[in-house]
Motif scaffolding. Sequence first.
Motif, PDB file in Angstrom:
ATOM      1  N   ILE A 236       0.866  -1.188   0.000  1.00 39.41           N
ATOM      2  CA  ILE A 236       0.000   0.000   0.000  1.00 39.41           C
ATOM      3  C   ILE A 236       0.892   1.225   0.000  1.00 39.41           C
ATOM      4  N   GLY A 237       0.840   1.996  -1.074  1.00 41.14           N
ATOM      5  CA  GLY A 237       1.710   3.160  -1.224  1.00 41.14           C
ATOM      6  C   GLY A 237       2.852   2.850  -2.179  1.00 41.14           C
ATOM      7  N   VAL A 238       3.501   3.885  -2.647  1.00 34.28           N
ATOM      8  CA  VAL A 238       4.539   3.726  -3.661  1.00 34.28           C
ATOM      9  C   VAL A 238       5.774   3.042  -3.089  1.00 34.28           C
ATOM     10  N   GLN A 239       6.232   3.535  -1.942  1.00 39.05           N
ATOM     11  CA  GLN A 239       7.464   2.957  -1.405  1.00 39.05           C
ATOM     12  C   GLN A 239       7.252   1.533  -0.914  1.00 39.05           C
ATOM     13  N   PRO A 240       6.168   1.246  -0.182  1.00 44.74           N
ATOM     14  CA  PRO A 240       5.911  -0.159   0.170  1.00 44.74           C
ATOM     15  C   PRO A 240       5.793  -1.058  -1.061  1.00 44.74           C
ATOM     16  N   THR A 241       5.279  -0.528  -2.154  1.00 49.38           N
ATOM     17  CA  THR A 241       5.174  -1.351  -3.360  1.00 49.38           C
ATOM     18  C   THR A 241       6.561  -1.647  -3.936  1.00 49.38           C
ATOM     19  N   LEU A 242       7.407  -0.625  -3.942  1.00 48.16           N
ATOM     20  CA  LEU A 242       8.777  -0.865  -4.413  1.00 48.16           C
ATOM     21  C   LEU A 242       9.466  -1.917  -3.544  1.00 48.16           C
ATOM     22  N   ARG A 243       9.286  -1.783  -2.216  1.00 44.60           N
ATOM     23  CA  ARG A 243       9.910  -2.761  -1.320  1.00 44.60           C
ATOM     24  C   ARG A 243       9.301  -4.146  -1.506  1.00 44.60           C
ATOM     25  N   TRP A 244       8.010  -4.191  -1.759  1.00 43.42           N
ATOM     26  CA  TRP A 244       7.300  -5.456  -1.967  1.00 43.42           C
ATOM     27  C   TRP A 244       7.847  -6.169  -3.210  1.00 43.42           C
ATOM     28  N   ILE A 245       8.052  -5.388  -4.271  1.00 47.44           N
ATOM     29  CA  ILE A 245       8.607  -5.982  -5.500  1.00 47.44           C
ATOM     30  C   ILE A 245      10.009  -6.516  -5.236  1.00 47.44           C
ATOM     31  N   GLU A 246      10.794  -5.732  -4.495  1.00 47.22           N
ATOM     32  CA  GLU A 246      12.150  -6.196  -4.172  1.00 47.22           C
ATOM     33  C   GLU A 246      12.110  -7.498  -3.385  1.00 47.22           C
ATOM     34  N   ARG A 247      11.217  -7.538  -2.381  1.00 48.62           N
ATOM     35  CA  ARG A 247      11.104  -8.717  -1.521  1.00 48.62           C
ATOM     36  C   ARG A 247      10.649  -9.925  -2.345  1.00 48.62           C
ATOM     37  N   LEU A 248       9.719  -9.687  -3.232  1.00 47.43           N
ATOM     38  CA  LEU A 248       9.233 -10.760  -4.115  1.00 47.43           C
ATOM     39  C   LEU A 248      10.375 -11.327  -4.943  1.00 47.43           C
ATOM     40  N   ARG A 249      11.172 -10.446  -5.483  1.00 51.81           N
ATOM     41  CA  ARG A 249      12.293 -10.896  -6.314  1.00 51.81           C
ATOM     42  C   ARG A 249      13.333 -11.622  -5.472  1.00 51.81           C
ATOM     43  N   GLU A 250      13.569 -11.118  -4.259  1.00 55.39           N
ATOM     44  CA  GLU A 250      14.511 -11.792  -3.363  1.00 55.39           C
ATOM     45  C   GLU A 250      14.065 -13.209  -3.050  1.00 55.39           C
ATOM     46  N   LEU A 251      12.779 -13.326  -2.665  1.00 56.89           N
ATOM     47  CA  LEU A 251      12.268 -14.648  -2.276  1.00 56.89           C
ATOM     48  C   LEU A 251      12.326 -15.609  -3.453  1.00 56.89           C
ATOM     49  N   LEU A 252      11.991 -15.113  -4.635  1.00 54.16           N
ATOM     50  CA  LEU A 252      12.049 -15.987  -5.805  1.00 54.16           C
ATOM     51  C   LEU A 252      13.501 -16.318  -6.157  1.00 54.16           C
ATOM     52  N   ALA A 253      14.392 -15.355  -5.928  1.00 56.47           N
ATOM     53  CA  ALA A 253      15.810 -15.624  -6.189  1.00 56.47           C
ATOM     54  C   ALA A 253      16.308 -16.722  -5.251  1.00 56.47           C
ATOM     55  N   GLN A 254      15.870 -16.622  -3.974  1.00 57.54           N
ATOM     56  CA  GLN A 254      16.250 -17.668  -3.021  1.00 57.54           C
ATOM     57  C   GLN A 254      15.715 -19.030  -3.449  1.00 57.54           C
ATOM     58  N   ALA A 255      14.542 -19.001  -4.111  1.00 59.90           N
ATOM     59  CA  ALA A 255      13.959 -20.248  -4.595  1.00 59.90           C
ATOM     60  C   ALA A 255      14.585 -20.674  -5.926  1.00 59.90           C
ATOM     61  N   GLY A 256      15.509 -19.871  -6.428  1.00 57.26           N
ATOM     62  CA  GLY A 256      16.232 -20.269  -7.626  1.00 57.26           C
ATOM     63  C   GLY A 256      15.782 -19.593  -8.911  1.00 57.26           C
ATOM     64  N   ALA A 257      14.904 -18.624  -8.814  1.00 54.64           N
ATOM     65  CA  ALA A 257      14.408 -17.966 -10.036  1.00 54.64           C
ATOM     66  C   ALA A 257      14.946 -16.546 -10.109  1.00 54.64           C
ATOM     67  N   ASP A 258      15.581 -16.184 -11.182  1.00 54.42           N
ATOM     68  CA  ASP A 258      16.085 -14.829 -11.361  1.00 54.42           C
ATOM     69  C   ASP A 258      15.061 -14.014 -12.132  1.00 54.42           C
ATOM     70  N   ILE A 259      14.414 -13.086 -11.424  1.00 56.47           N
ATOM     71  CA  ILE A 259      13.388 -12.252 -12.067  1.00 56.47           C
ATOM     72  C   ILE A 259      14.001 -10.886 -12.294  1.00 56.47           C
ATOM     73  N   PRO A 260      14.312 -10.522 -13.528  1.00 53.90           N
ATOM     74  CA  PRO A 260      14.932  -9.207 -13.750  1.00 53.90           C
ATOM     75  C   PRO A 260      13.934  -8.081 -13.483  1.00 53.90           C
ATOM     76  N   MET A 261      14.463  -6.960 -13.000  1.00 55.49           N
ATOM     77  CA  MET A 261      13.619  -5.803 -12.734  1.00 55.49           C
ATOM     78  C   MET A 261      13.465  -4.992 -14.003  1.00 55.49           C
ATOM     79  N   PRO A 262      12.225  -4.836 -14.495  1.00 54.49           N
ATOM     80  CA  PRO A 262      12.043  -4.006 -15.698  1.00 54.49           C
ATOM     81  C   PRO A 262      12.140  -2.533 -15.332  1.00 54.49           C
ATOM     82  N   PRO A 263      12.228  -1.629 -16.302  1.00 55.66           N
ATOM     83  CA  PRO A 263      12.182  -0.205 -15.962  1.00 55.66           C
ATOM     84  C   PRO A 263      10.859   0.102 -15.262  1.00 55.66           C
TER      85      PRO A 263
END
Lengths: 544, 544, 425, 425
Positions: A236-263
Amino acid sequence: MRLAYWMYEGTAHHGVGRIANSMRNVHAVFHAPQGDDYVNAIFAMLERSPNFPAMTTSVVSGTDLARGTIRLPDTLKQVEERVHPDLIIVVASCSTILLQENLEIAAQHAGLQCEVMVYDANPYRMQEIVAAESLFTDLVKRFAKPQPRTERPTVNILGPASLGFHARHDLISLRRMLKTLGVEINVVAPWGASIADLRRLPAAWLTIAPYRELGLRAATYLEEQFGVPALLDAPIGVQPTLRWIERLRELLAQAGADIPMPPLTAFSLDGLSAPSAVPWLARTADMDSFSGKPAFVFGDATHVVGVTRFLHDELGMPIAGAGTYVKHQADWVREQLAGYVDEVLVTDEFQTVAARIAALRPELVCGTQMERHTSRRYDLNCMVISPPTHIENHLLAYRPFLGFDGADVIADEVYTTCTLGMEKHLIDLFGDAGLELPEKAKNGSAQAVEPAPAAVTVESPKPEQEPAVATVAVSGPTPAVAAPPAPAAPVDPVWAADAEAMLKKVPFFVRGRVRGNVERYARQHGHAVITAQVLLAAKEELGA
Amino acid sequence: MRLAYWMYEGTAHHGVGRIANSMRNVHAVFHAPQGDDYVNAIFAMLERSPNFPAMTTSVVSGTDLARGTIRLPDTLKQVEERVHPDLIIVVASCSTILLQENLEIAAQHAGLQCEVMVYDANPYRMQEIVAAESLFTDLVKRFAKPQPRTERPTVNILGPASLGFHARHDLISLRRMLKTLGVEINVVAPWGASIADLRRLPAAWLTIAPYRELGLRAATYLEEQFGVPALLDAPIGVQPTLRWIERLRELLAQAGADIPMPPLTAFSLDGLSAPSAVPWLARTADMDSFSGKPAFVFGDATHVVGVTRFLHDELGMPIAGAGTYVKHQADWVREQLAGYVDEVLVTDEFQTVAARIAALRPELVCGTQMERHTSRRYDLNCMVISPPTHIENHLLAYRPFLGFDGADVIADEVYTTCTLGMEKHLIDLFGDAGLELPEKAKNGSAQAVEPAPAAVTVESPKPEQEPAVATVAVSGPTPAVAAPPAPAAPVDPVWAADAEAMLKKVPFFVRGRVRGNVERYARQHGHAVITAQVLLAAKEELGA
Amino acid sequence: MHKASTIREDGLYHSFCGLVSVGWLYQKIKDSFFLILGTHTCAHLLQNTLGVMIFARPRFAVSLLEESDLSSSQPDISAQIEEIKREHHPSVIFLLSSCTPEVMKVEFEGLAASVSTPEVPVLFVPASGLDYTFSQSEDSVLQALIPFCPPAPPEDKRVVFLGSVNDAIADDFSLEAARLGIPVAGFLPASHFHELPPIGPGTIVAPLQPYLHKTATQLRNERGCTILSSLFPLGPDGTRRFWEDLAAHFDIKVDLSDREAAAWERIKRHTDLLRGKKIFFASDTLMELPLARFLKACGAEVVECSTPYINRRFHAAELAALEGVRLVEQANFHRQLQTIAETKPDLIISNIITTNPLVGQGTVAKWGTEYCFLPIHGWAGVNALVTSFTRALERHAKLDPLGSDPIWLTGIMPGAPGGVISLQS
Amino acid sequence: MHKASTIREDGLYHSFCGLVSVGWLYQKIKDSFFLILGTHTCAHLLQNTLGVMIFARPRFAVSLLEESDLSSSQPDISAQIEEIKREHHPSVIFLLSSCTPEVMKVEFEGLAASVSTPEVPVLFVPASGLDYTFSQSEDSVLQALIPFCPPAPPEDKRVVFLGSVNDAIADDFSLEAARLGIPVAGFLPASHFHELPPIGPGTIVAPLQPYLHKTATQLRNERGCTILSSLFPLGPDGTRRFWEDLAAHFDIKVDLSDREAAAWERIKRHTDLLRGKKIFFASDTLMELPLARFLKACGAEVVECSTPYINRRFHAAELAALEGVRLVEQANFHRQLQTIAETKPDLIISNIITTNPLVGQGTVAKWGTEYCFLPIHGWAGVNALVTSFTRALERHAKLDPLGSDPIWLTGIMPGAPGGVISLQS
């Protein structure tokens, strides 16, 4: 015992209904008096459901009680015949639970093909939120099966449900972000999920459960039991969303999936713009006035935390106070809002919230339907940010609370809710000279100050008595209804006291129109005085 | 000469500013008195522009006139030095045009590198819309060059512009639909277009120009001159959007491109749903009350036609009347609304519109900012569907008027604008018994009817005089400000007449709060009577 | 009197709880307070059904039974009564029963008596959802008020109008009576508790609402008054019969045929539209009989009139007028759906719960509930009455048939019809 | 008296037209009407600058010059004057000039006289955008009112407060004067035309607003009254000086140092924040001098104070207090931008036109215009005054710096900065 006026949460059986109505081929049966059937109406009305809500009341009447009749097996048979569900959830009501009947046995007597689950929701110990969350967790525990992960990385989304607050739009917002990231969805539940979908839950690489009220426990169970990591933040909010996307990518990276960040522009609706206009809006000059507008926030746990932080962190508004009615999440709310408010109000009594609002007199109230009414009473600006909602909160256009898109939506609500205050502020610096609302027109020198077109007869014989608006209503250049030609010398009819008294009983927002219609009627019929009888005749003829 | 209060259209130089500010590396220079610089504020405020609007006033002062000074060449030099534009458009004002100066020669004296175009917009013969449309058409004629078509089928979108009504959101809606159809965009103009983009216009296979006010003539020119077919319909509403898509596909098919029709769900935001919920909403029971709510629609040509037809065809509402201020489109509006209204009101005098509204007393007014105020005066529901707008109409979240998404947005506006009326209707059937607004509380038996928590002292000594709300404001269980401990036996202070009179001058929407603050102050300082002097002292101490 | 044939089914239909009538009664009786002894369920019901009318200071509340209260056989509500008196200063408190205390076998008469005082009577009103539906409990409320209507001497020959109508409608009826020379004693209920009309052997009680047979019967039995037996004053036909029959009780002979004809003439456009249309009543407000009778008089074909309960005596005139119409008490909703599928009605007057889903099935349906809130009584109400039916028909006719395609329901709510694409990808 | 050094530039800055002051004057003088002889441009200006205050019945309008009116040397406005009188019944009509009729050389004095009557005077007010900016034309309006202030005899030694303030502030000043023993004759302007204060040789005129030097001069010349020369009553320092200097004219010696100290103490949190901050005035309300002086007293560093015009006599006390501050008249905006880039102010008080773009360039800027609408005068206004500055600073400090990244401006409006992605794909 206590005196209760309005409740923030629905009943346990309403919570059960929300889960059943969210899913495909799942049906709830309420072993309850007919009076308990009202929950159906909430779904049919607020969600404007085009099919019959997935719940049926198996009626228990006073006569049934006297005779010892139990209709439940019959009802179950009718339900199976009519809707062919995969699962029926049977639940007692606050009154029938006292009868201590064995509903398991009664259900077995029906001899159904489909699965039947008697759900023991004690309405004296749990309300809507706990009942729904517990039932959903039970269903996940019952049906989720060990299985290999999906080949490509996928996520579950748990939490969106029937009558959830902006749930469909939140789901679209989450889907849009996941699509932008190139992450596929395994299962959404309970919204639109079948029993088969619940079975497939452990195949995901990650579970997203943004709401504290629903999906949290099931996501935790999937993590503990099947090792599917859970992302429990609400973007909820711009900054929490940015952090949420980062966390999502981290968790998936830990699970072995590299999700590149688009612009970042890829997250916008046209793919070419900033994903949210909030960071800029917050810096503009007309938001300066918001820095002096304290807000009070009350509602469920998820939205109170998200909105309070959004107002403070992203719009720069002071927080006058915050609170929640979700008592079992109170500690979490306190923890999340440490540094934002000194104290978190935790209560499920709306009067206590109303008293707090009355004491604080904030410039903005963010709350539920109840706070909307409290605010109206105290003439405060209010926006609804949490259930329970009003039908006005169930709209068509895309209004998520989650994600970048949600940040824009919340900011708009804040802006439009507060703007009138700013507008009034400027107006009222010099009193009400500019503010010529109809009420005001009655006082002071109101005669013939209407900038009406030249065609209007301004020689009204009683300018002091009549608000100017009524004069205009009947003398505009193009009457709404093509009236027969008036007598050669039209006289403005006079209202007799009894007619005036009657007219006062007409709702005020149509009173002006009725007044105009009746006067036109009186002129057409040559009545110089509008008596109660004339008014009655006019109403009879005009149908209003 | 006539008495003018408010204008629907801006001036010619405002129209020029809108085109310049829409484009990249194009700048407008107004040869005008400093007073004419106000148009800059409209862009900076309403669009919250983060850079300086692309227009500069080359000031003409009384002293300049007396001395025969002309600052234009200097200003042009400053502008070129500062913003390096590809093109500067020079335009005179309503006052300087009377001087009959030769601005071409003055501009040449500046000796600029960039192109300079002196645009002859006579402010006595044209206003915002014609000035913008003519300038844009001139620019297209001047810069568009013959060239081969793009390899794959592409379209131009003409019309979106700075300060256009929901223009950015309309553009997103059009882009979304074109993307769903797999059709690429050649050029959008004037929004975001450079001179180079204008050159490329004839390369498109089709031009979309949905607005009657801007882009129509340029699209027609491209069709006549370069054979680029023009789609001039505005997809406002679900059915017009379906027809618009069909027409688009037909025109492209005629041009040799086969665009397959995807499933309708592909047009939705999640790609999985009905593209609009309006057809279902229109059929639901709570829209039944709308069938009795006549609407009056006034605004520019495009939106009046689109919204009137939408209300009638898609929501089933009766139309009380319609009209436009765009006089040169009046015939088109009449033709489009034949069968919807008997007569189209064509006027640019807001008082005439106000008088019509007063005479019709519609349940819903769809209009401009002016109609919003007229409606407030007559206590009518109003939504803004056309410029001129208020800053409240310049929001962040996605609110297009065009396309399927736009249909949902318009329907929501109608629904939320009218709902209060419905709500009031139910309430008022039995009078105002349930409607306990603060004003009401002053009359009748208002004493101590507050459902306040038990902690509140209800033995207020003057229940008849004080509205209940004020009592609560100062006696809630948790005061907003931690006040020093009150004297042992707190007395409720009494207001002296002079202080009461002073208090009345405080804006009413903060009066209650001020009252509470002053009373707290009086208690803390041991004043039993609040005199004007005490109030003054309190205001001094409390800062309000 | 004619006996219409009716069918009684098993009552497995959708309906609201009788507590809902609090929604208008607390507004009508302006110095009243309605206290429900009940549970969270009762409070949630009131909140959602009266949602459009929520205000921060409602004059009704629930004395909330929590788990710890279930063990005591007779709850103690005195604290809540005191709280109500302190904060709302009502002239009368109605104590409504609900399902849970009925199951607990709370002795309500005694409970009410224990907290009642001469200054602020507390009156027991049976209203539980086990036994009462929707408007029915107004009947219980009015019964509770009977002892507070002053006795009228036998020579006091005046009319008392029975049933809650708003002040504007009440004015209409008072004035119309005066015009016809009929003396008026008042209304039951009145707008304030202490304004209840005197009732005695000379009183003619004229029911305005069709769901008050218990009150009418008790008044006849206890006060020896006369209950007007006529049509209810809805529609030109009903209003004419009502006034003519009422006037006859006062030995006044009036012929309102011209007024009736004029009223029909005014709504001719609407009756033309209704003529021959098939109408199905599946609502639960107990106003179904007079509404169906009016539609029949309009020339519509009432293919079924379902209603929760029928009282052969109280509804006698309406039943006679409905001869030939299929009347169903305590309908089974499943069977109704089948009948609807077979008879294909042009318009269904349904419960608020089922209206949207019925529309979703392709029928034209409207809320029956509205008839409890519309000003449809008497001559002045004719237009509101008839247009309430024709508006729905005209609106649906106006909408583009394209919108009926199931594609427009796809995925927009969790309850979207099966077989269409869900939000699962 | 000290002569502060000032710089005068070429005036190529952004500003509003003087007609804007109609926005508050028509509200202040409640029985007035303001008629602008002008064009569509004037109407559009008023509409947009007063947009937040639009109501359907404004008491100002434009007598609209259309193309056919341009040929006549002296327009005839009698029809419009009649229309105004008929519809608004004003006690006084102000006839404001504008650019086009000034270019046409309309003879306004004669035009006003030709439609003026003893009952409803029509007063010429020079206000054209060729010569007047923003608040300046209030000076013209008050000048026009001078003849209607009754003469006061020499022995009438009372104060007249000069400048439009709202009723609440006026009450504050009346009461404060009473407290100090200063007799009050009234306010110019008053809330109604016929309530103008008497002014004569004994009158002390105390200016509340800093943009009224023409009126002050004319009053001194025509009525022989005394113009208070002091600070304007803004901020603890200004308010104390104002009252002490005013009292001295009445031979009252008061020491308000304790009150001033207490006022400073109350806003200490704010002055702590302002201390050492670099402030840049680029606004156009003519209130810049006293505001800058207050900020200087707060301990802020005023790096530049630009203002449209400075009057060395009328502003003498303020100029003295501003010694050392860079003062610019008729600034060039391009140069201001360069100075801003060099000095990097913490806060820019700017024109409403340039505020958002200045923020877009990464500075903290706020609307100077607000100071015409905030209740900042006198003791009661201190808090509103100081917080107006600190709020902007505190808010921007609170916002996450992430939001300053240019990505958040991309494509969201046509005027988004160059170099970022546009809506062109």
